[in-house]
Design an enzyme around this catalytic site. Structure first.
Site, PDB file in Angstrom:
ATOM      1  N   ASP A  28       0.803  -1.220   0.000  1.00  0.00           N
ATOM      2  CA  ASP A  28       0.000   0.000   0.000  1.00  0.00           C
ATOM      3  C   ASP A  28       0.839   1.275   0.000  1.00  0.00           C
ATOM      4  O   ASP A  28       0.401   2.320   0.477  1.00  0.00           O
ATOM      5  CB  ASP A  28      -0.959   0.019   1.206  1.00  0.00           C
ATOM      6  CG  ASP A  28      -2.133   0.974   0.984  1.00  0.00           C
ATOM      7  OD1 ASP A  28      -2.521   1.138  -0.184  1.00  0.00           O
ATOM      8  OD2 ASP A  28      -2.620   1.561   1.965  1.00  0.00           O
ATOM      9  N   GLY A  30       1.731   2.592  -2.842  1.00  0.00           N
ATOM     10  CA  GLY A  30       1.285   3.316  -4.028  1.00  0.00           C
ATOM     11  C   GLY A  30       1.986   2.937  -5.310  1.00  0.00           C
ATOM     12  O   GLY A  30       2.032   3.729  -6.261  1.00  0.00           O
ATOM     13  N   ASP A 104       5.305  -4.096 -11.973  1.00  0.00           N
ATOM     14  CA  ASP A 104       4.667  -3.719 -10.710  1.00  0.00           C
ATOM     15  C   ASP A 104       4.628  -4.963  -9.840  1.00  0.00           C
ATOM     16  O   ASP A 104       3.983  -5.957 -10.181  1.00  0.00           O
ATOM     17  CB  ASP A 104       3.258  -3.187 -10.965  1.00  0.00           C
ATOM     18  CG  ASP A 104       2.544  -2.840  -9.663  1.00  0.00           C
ATOM     19  OD1 ASP A 104       3.209  -2.401  -8.715  1.00  0.00           O
ATOM     20  OD2 ASP A 104       1.306  -3.026  -9.604  1.00  0.00           O
ATOM     21  N   HIS A 108       3.270  -6.973  -0.274  1.00  0.00           N
ATOM     22  CA  HIS A 108       2.979  -7.802   0.892  1.00  0.00           C
ATOM     23  C   HIS A 108       4.076  -8.835   1.082  1.00  0.00           C
ATOM     24  O   HIS A 108       4.574  -9.432   0.137  1.00  0.00           O
ATOM     25  CB  HIS A 108       1.623  -8.500   0.712  1.00  0.00           C
ATOM     26  CG  HIS A 108       1.026  -8.981   1.991  1.00  0.00           C
ATOM     27  ND1 HIS A 108       1.479 -10.109   2.628  1.00  0.00           N
ATOM     28  CD2 HIS A 108       0.023  -8.486   2.761  1.00  0.00           C
ATOM     29  CE1 HIS A 108       0.765 -10.295   3.737  1.00  0.00           C
ATOM     30  NE2 HIS A 108      -0.113  -9.335   3.834  1.00  0.00           N
ATOM     31  N   LYS A 160       2.910   9.879  -1.385  1.00  0.00           N
ATOM     32  CA  LYS A 160       1.827  10.396  -0.545  1.00  0.00           C
ATOM     33  C   LYS A 160       2.250  11.656   0.206  1.00  0.00           C
ATOM     34  O   LYS A 160       1.844  11.881   1.354  1.00  0.00           O
ATOM     35  CB  LYS A 160       1.330   9.310   0.418  1.00  0.00           C
ATOM     36  CG  LYS A 160       0.881   8.032  -0.304  1.00  0.00           C
ATOM     37  CD  LYS A 160       0.243   7.029   0.621  1.00  0.00           C
ATOM     38  CE  LYS A 160      -0.163   5.777  -0.154  1.00  0.00           C
ATOM     39  NZ  LYS A 160      -0.826   4.757   0.671  1.00  0.00           N
ATOM     40  N   LEU A 461       4.893 -45.670  10.366  1.00  0.00           N
ATOM     41  CA  LEU A 461       4.874 -45.024  11.673  1.00  0.00           C
ATOM     42  C   LEU A 461       5.577 -45.870  12.725  1.00  0.00           C
ATOM     43  O   LEU A 461       5.764 -47.084  12.548  1.00  0.00           O
ATOM     44  CB  LEU A 461       3.428 -44.774  12.108  1.00  0.00           C
ATOM     45  CG  LEU A 461       2.607 -43.794  11.262  1.00  0.00           C
ATOM     46  CD1 LEU A 461       1.150 -43.828  11.707  1.00  0.00           C
ATOM     47  CD2 LEU A 461       3.177 -42.390  11.371  1.00  0.00           C
ATOM     48  N   SER A 464       4.425 -49.541  13.709  1.00  0.00           N
ATOM     49  CA  SER A 464       3.684 -50.127  12.581  1.00  0.00           C
ATOM     50  C   SER A 464       4.070 -51.576  12.327  1.00  0.00           C
ATOM     51  O   SER A 464       3.320 -52.323  11.699  1.00  0.00           O
ATOM     52  CB  SER A 464       3.927 -49.303  11.318  1.00  0.00           C
ATOM     53  OG  SER A 464       5.308 -49.327  10.964  1.00  0.00           O
ATOM     54  N   LYS A 466       7.471 -52.348  11.250  1.00  0.00           N
ATOM     55  CA  LYS A 466       8.568 -52.342  10.263  1.00  0.00           C
ATOM     56  C   LYS A 466       9.686 -53.285  10.658  1.00  0.00           C
ATOM     57  O   LYS A 466      10.113 -54.149   9.881  1.00  0.00           O
ATOM     58  CB  LYS A 466       9.157 -50.927  10.110  1.00  0.00           C
ATOM     59  CG  LYS A 466       8.206 -49.865   9.643  1.00  0.00           C
ATOM     60  CD  LYS A 466       8.900 -48.527   9.502  1.00  0.00           C
ATOM     61  CE  LYS A 466       9.565 -48.038  10.774  1.00  0.00           C
ATOM     62  NZ  LYS A 466       8.627 -47.827  11.878  1.00  0.00           N
ATOM     63  N   SER A 534      11.413 -42.693   8.429  1.00  0.00           N
ATOM     64  CA  SER A 534      11.665 -41.856   7.234  1.00  0.00           C
ATOM     65  C   SER A 534      10.393 -41.130   6.804  1.00  0.00           C
ATOM     66  O   SER A 534       9.808 -41.449   5.773  1.00  0.00           O
ATOM     67  CB  SER A 534      12.224 -42.700   6.086  1.00  0.00           C
ATOM     68  OG  SER A 534      11.521 -43.893   5.885  1.00  0.00           O
TER      69      SER A 534
END
Length: 628
Positions: A28, A30, A104, A108, A160, A461, A464, A466, A534
């Protein structure tokens, strides 16, 4: 009529000196209004555009009953509704003295990546400051990015001024605050200028500032001398496409990014050192007598040379550096932090290769330019990093050539651009290391074991199953006479990775080291069973890329989180619930499940022994082991 006028403008732009500039600064301030005012007061918009602007100002305007010139540039509906610039908007215009391309860019902080895109091609930056707010953090960040991206001329437009009564003291205070910071950034020129984009003061004509005796903005833009395309720079031609329409023609298509070239001139393939000469320079119009920076051409050579997309053609007198390691400034553009050790993709010119940040030297404080120690980079952070690529690449330092010294970083998993880099210099260790040829390799070591070396990667997980399944698989492979090694995540952390914790960066490094060890073991001809949570797909992809096609078998041990928590054989979920363990996968840290694993084990459907049989069957089908 409009088309005829547009064509005339385009023809004028092609023959006039061209200035590329960018407007930037905080939100803002300009920027869009300034560009709209420039176009309007230069009488460079058509009557129908002006009528549409009046209508849009009534609907979306933010300046009461006046025309909102920002709407000339803010084309996106979301931008008009919010009153901010989101994307980069380019506008082309010409005056009697010069042609212009203006970008332009968003103010932000969320859209800093778009601002960097616009700055990468600019010769000059107009950095706007709201006279009421003064110099802000985003003002400094954009200035630093402009400096890093090679912009050497800056207009400090204090906008401004009408809202502060055109007060000279306000203007002088802002200039006094900005100049010391701007001088440190190495800009060749900084021109302070008081303006009111809304009312046009000092944009094209003199305004309500009798105390200001300098040029208007447009006068300055028409007269400032900037370095355009450096046609006298060394010749650089990244090959974008190998054109082979038939057996009798081989051409190399692309755009000359710097320098000039002509038929008969010698050229070198930067990466291989192979030499040849230019036979022809071809365009749609036919053969050309020369080509220079910005020209899109197809090159044919006098010799048959091995050249592919991504190669860089250069002149023998000024060859760029070729290395797989370099130091660079990196602007990070992702909400997800940069993680050293993680494998990303880098696009350097027309070549795409794997890249890893091997270390972050420091990040830059955008206010003070102080060097701050850090282990990672977050959104909009700017840091100096060491990087390693998957293959040697040809490059120039960014300060010498913006085209061959820049790159983008791409996330392997999402394919999103997450960073932009400017190469500072190559690291000598990148050229001092060479592969030592071995007389006995993976194939010979595997053959004597009557198996094919591979990594079998179990992921899932905690809890699990593994490790349970991997142990049964190894036991059966051993009984069948196969040579194996099981790497378990917990065991590796007792030795090789005992210095690592459970932050995202440490998890990435844990998998990187373990993957390298597994790769070395495949070189010994072993079948390497790896049991690691992993959690990140990028790291599993990186390990896959360490070995050859078909040598990585991903096994997804798929057990619902509720079942894993019910088992909780190690008591880890209970500790996580109690807050005693942070960054626990599946609880307060993410797990990125494999989308297309080679083997998908749904553990609620069968016991571990049956799951192991499925793995053995798949290894047999893939001819990693022989049927017994």
């Amino acid at each position: 009529m409009a088309l005829a006028v547009a064509g005339k403008v385009a023809a004028e732009m092609a023959t006039k000196d061209l200035l590329r500039f960018i407007t930037c600064g905080s939100v803002d301030d300009g920027k869009s209004t300034l560009i709209g005012r420039l176009l309007h007061d230069s009488k460079l918009i058509f009557d129908d555009q002006l009528s549409a602007l009046v209508r849009d100002s009534e609907r979306h305007g933010t300046v009461e009953d006046d025309i909102d010139f920002a709407l000339l540039v803010d084309g996106l509906e979301a931008e008009r509704e919010q009153g901010i610039t989101i994307d980069v908007a380019y506008r082309f215009f010409a005056t009697a003295r010069r042609s212009f391309i203006v970008a332009d860019t968003p103010g932000h902080e969320q859209y800093t990546r778009n601002m960097a895109t616009g700055a990468s091609n600019a010769d000059l930056a107009i950095i706007l400051v709201d006279a009421r707010k003064g110099v802000l953090v985003q003002t400094r960040r954009h200035s630093l990015i402009c400096s890093l991206l090679g912009i050497r001329h800056v207009v400090l437009a204090v906008n401004k001024m009408d809202l502060v009564g055109y007060d000279q003291g306000t203007f002088d205070r802002i200039v006094a605050e900005y100049l010391p910071f701007g001088v440190q950034l190495g800009f060749k020129s900084i021109v302070p200028l008081p303006i009111s984009a809304r009312f046009g003061d000092n944009v094209i004509r003199a305004g309500n500032t009798p105390w200001y005796t300098g040029p208007s903005l447009l006068d300055y833009l028409e007269q400032v001398e900037v370095e355009g395309e450096a046609f006298d720079q060394p010749f650089r031609f990244p090959v974008q496409w190998v054109n082979r329409p038939n057996l009798d023609f081989r051409g190399y298509a692309g755009t000359v990014v710097s320098g000039t070239i002509g038929p008969g001139d010698p050229v070198v393939v930067a990466s291989s050192g192979k030499t040849s000469r230019i036979r022809e320079l071809l365009t749609y119009e036919g053969p050309q007598t020369s080509a220079r920076a910005g020209d899109a051409i197809t090159i044919t050579l006098t010799d048959e040379v091995d050249i592919a997309r991504g190669d860089l053609l250069v002149t023998p007198q000024s060859r760029p550096e070729v290395s797989d390691q370099f130091a660079a400034h990196v602007i990070w553009m992702s909400d997800h932090d940069l993680v050293p050790g993680r494998s990303y993709l880098a696009r350097i010119g027309t070549r795409t290769t794997a890249v890893t940040v091997t270390g972050i030297k420091y990040k830059v404080d955008v206010n003070t330019r102080e060097h701050l120690a850090t282990h990672t980079l977050g959104l909009n952070d700017i840091g100096v990093c060491n990087l390693a690529t998957g293959m040697p690449v040809a490059f120039d330092p960014y300060r010498e050539n913006r085209r061959t010294g820049s790159f983008i970083i791409i996330d392997r998993f999402t394919n999103h651009t997450v960073g932009a880099g400017m190469i500072d210099f190559g690291l000598r260790r990148g050229t001092n290391l060479h592969w030592q040829p071995l007389l006995i390799g993976k194939a010979e070591r595997s053959a004597i074991k009557r198996q094919r070396a591979a990594i079998v990667w179990f992921t899932g997980l905690s809890g699990s199953g593994k490790s349970t399944i991997a142990n049964i698989v190894e036991q059966r492979l051993h009984a069948m006479g196969h040579h194996t090694m099981l790497l378990d995540g917990d065991n590796v952390r007792h030795g090789l990775n005992r210095d690592l914790g459970f932050t995202e960066a440490d998890r990435v490094e844990n998998i990187r080291r373990s993957g390298e060890v597994a790769k070395l073991m495949t070189e010994a001809g072993l079948i390497v069973l790896c049991s690691f949570i992993s959690p990140y797909a990028a790291e599993r992809i990186a390990v896959r890329n360490l070995v050859g096609e078909g040598e990585f078998v991903e096994v997804f041990v798929d057990t619902p989180l509720e079942e894993c928590m019910r088992r909780d054989s190690k008591g880890l979920y209970a500790k996580a619930r109690a807050g005693k363990i942070k960054n626990f996968t599946g609880f307060d840290a993410p797990y990125e499940a494999p989308e297309t694993p080679e083997i998908h084990l749904r553990t609620l459907e069968a016991p571990a022994e049956a799951m192991a049989d499925m793995v053995i069957g798949e290894l047999t089908r893939r001819q990693i082991i022989s049927p017994h």
